[in-house]
Design an enzyme around this catalytic site. Structure first.
Site, PDB file in Angstrom:
ATOM      1  N   LYS A  14       0.846  -1.212   0.000  1.00 47.27           N
ATOM      2  CA  LYS A  14       0.000   0.000   0.000  1.00 47.27           C
ATOM      3  C   LYS A  14       0.878   1.258   0.000  1.00 47.27           C
ATOM      4  CE  LYS A  14      -3.640  -2.559   2.267  1.00 47.27           C
ATOM      5  NZ  LYS A  14      -4.963  -2.497   2.853  1.00 47.27           N
ATOM      6  N   HIS A 102      -8.478  -2.788  -6.724  1.00 44.56           N
ATOM      7  CA  HIS A 102      -8.454  -2.979  -5.262  1.00 44.56           C
ATOM      8  C   HIS A 102      -9.577  -2.140  -4.655  1.00 44.56           C
ATOM      9  CE1 HIS A 102      -7.136  -2.747  -1.090  1.00 44.56           C
ATOM     10  NE2 HIS A 102      -6.406  -3.816  -1.329  1.00 44.56           N
ATOM     11  N   GLU A 104      -9.781  -0.287  -2.182  1.00 41.47           N
ATOM     12  CA  GLU A 104      -9.424   1.078  -1.765  1.00 41.47           C
ATOM     13  C   GLU A 104      -9.424   2.016  -2.972  1.00 41.47           C
ATOM     14  OE1 GLU A 104      -5.815   0.184   0.414  1.00 41.47           O
ATOM     15  OE2 GLU A 104      -7.000  -0.842   1.950  1.00 41.47           O
ATOM     16  N   GLU A 174     -11.637 -10.255  -1.765  1.00 38.95           N
ATOM     17  CA  GLU A 174     -11.306  -9.467  -0.584  1.00 38.95           C
ATOM     18  C   GLU A 174     -12.574  -8.791  -0.061  1.00 38.95           C
ATOM     19  OE1 GLU A 174      -6.906  -8.374  -0.464  1.00 38.95           O
ATOM     20  OE2 GLU A 174      -7.898  -6.823  -1.620  1.00 38.95           O
ATOM     21  N   GLY A 180      -7.922  -4.788   6.498  1.00 41.39           N
ATOM     22  CA  GLY A 180      -7.296  -3.883   7.466  1.00 41.39           C
ATOM     23  C   GLY A 180      -8.084  -3.722   8.752  1.00 41.39           C
ATOM     24  N   SER A 216      -7.078  -9.248   6.287  1.00 44.80           N
ATOM     25  CA  SER A 216      -6.519  -9.521   7.620  1.00 44.80           C
ATOM     26  C   SER A 216      -5.883 -10.912   7.743  1.00 44.80           C
ATOM     27  CB  SER A 216      -7.581  -9.294   8.697  1.00 44.80           C
ATOM     28  OG  SER A 216      -8.037  -7.952   8.658  1.00 44.80           O
TER      29      SER A 216
HETATM   30  C1  PEP Z   1      -5.327  -5.670   1.124  1.00 39.40           C
HETATM   31  O1  PEP Z   1      -5.162  -4.471   1.225  1.00 39.40           O
HETATM   32  O2  PEP Z   1      -5.401  -6.193   0.005  1.00 39.40           O
HETATM   33  C2  PEP Z   1      -5.439  -6.451   2.360  1.00 39.40           C
HETATM   34  C3  PEP Z   1      -5.878  -7.678   2.273  1.00 39.40           C
HETATM   35  O3  PEP Z   1      -5.088  -5.824   3.530  1.00 39.40           O
HETATM   36  P1  PEP Z   1      -5.005  -6.505   5.010  1.00 39.40           P
HETATM   37  O4  PEP Z   1      -4.273  -7.805   4.853  1.00 39.40           O
HETATM   38  O5  PEP Z   1      -4.234  -5.521   5.825  1.00 39.40           O
HETATM   39  O6  PEP Z   1      -6.401  -6.706   5.467  1.00 39.40           O
END
Ligand code: PEP
Length: 265
Positions: A14, A102, A104, A174, A180, A216
């Site tokens: 990130k 992604h 985000e 995801e 996160g 996570s």
């Molecule tokens: C990600 O940003 O793709 C992600 C899975 O983050 P985290 O592992 O911190 O949840």
């Protein structure tokens, strides 16, 4: 993990680590992999744009067995797109992988399904290996709409994609509520979604596509998710910022694959 697809673990750094810190982390990963190589698992790191050249240089010069990817790419080849980076620029740097869509980027940078589809096409047309990220927000999961939600994300990105590019596509599930947050999808939730994704992908003509889980993932939960969630690996955020925790996730995939291979033989 039920199929013979080689596991893949991707570390998404990130907007963390300047180029000096990124080189340091790359070298630490290299040292750990030299001591205990990942025999079955493909490992990829995804630093910020400004770190890509430095990380790629040490990966090449120190022969660190990891691929390098970018976190985003603009769908256009060049032109008036201030602040953006094109797939040809990434290729020229020796970058092999790119994350596409992604959550985000979707949530904070107005990346809708149309832009995701254009980005995926630009990435694979230029020979980049694209990791298409899909996943539902919390309220959709609570309303039991997650299967339809991700199926629609997949269809929108992949329908009509020239089959010659299919082998360049990996899918990462995801769930947004797990990214996160420290909340991880249960192994049952991951397993059900993985199987739904595989059948949706097969309907879209992608039968040999790796399906990763992200949200996570860490050294403690990776082994059970890969074994019981039937995924082909992970997209890891927070836990990829420390070499030890990232390599523990890699190790969990490697061990699971070795076990499955033994059972198959
Ligand atoms: C990600 O940003 O793709 C992600 C899975 O983050 P985290 O592992 O911190 O949840």
């Amino acid at each position: 993990m039920t199929n013979p697809l080689k596991p893949l673990v991707i570390g998404n750094w990130k907007m963390n680590l300047d180029f000096v810190e990124a080189v340091h982390l790359g070298q630490q990963i290299g040292v750990l992999l030299r001591h205990a190589p990942a025999e079955h698992t493909e490992v990829v790191v995804v630093p910020p744009f400004v770190d890509l050249r430095s990380v790629n240089s040490i990966v090449a010069s120190e022969r660190i067995p990891v691929g390098v990817g970018a976190q985003h790419v603009n769908p256009h080849d060049n032109g008036a797109h201030t602040g953006e980076v094109s797939a040809t620029m990434l290729k020229r740097l020796g970058v092999e992988w790119v994350l596409v869509g992604h959550s985000e980027r979707r949530a904070m940078y107005a990346m809708d399904d149309v832009v995701v589809a254009e980005t995926l096409r630009a990435a694979v047309r230029n020979g980049l290996r694209a990791v298409l990220c899909v996943g539902e927000p919390q309220e959709v999961r609570e309303d039991d709409g997650h299967d339809a939600y991700v199926a629609s994300q997949l269809a929108s990105a992949l329908t009509g994609l020239d089959p010659k590019f299919h082998e360049l596509v990996t899918v990462a599930y995801e769930p947004i509520w797990a990214i996160g947050t420290g909340l991880t999808a249960s192994t049952e939730q991951v397993r059900a979604m993985t199987s739904h994704l595989r059948s949706t992908l097969a309907r879209l003509g992608l039968k040999e596509c790796r399906v990763l889980y992200g949200g996570s993932v860490n050294a403690e939960n990776a082994a059970s998710i890969v074994a019981e969630g039937l995924v082909d690996g992970f997209l890891v955020g927070g836990a990829s910022l420390k070499a030890e925790s990232f390599l523990a996730v890699v190790r969990a995939c490697d061990d699971c694959y070795a076990l499955m291979a033994n059972r198959r033989s």
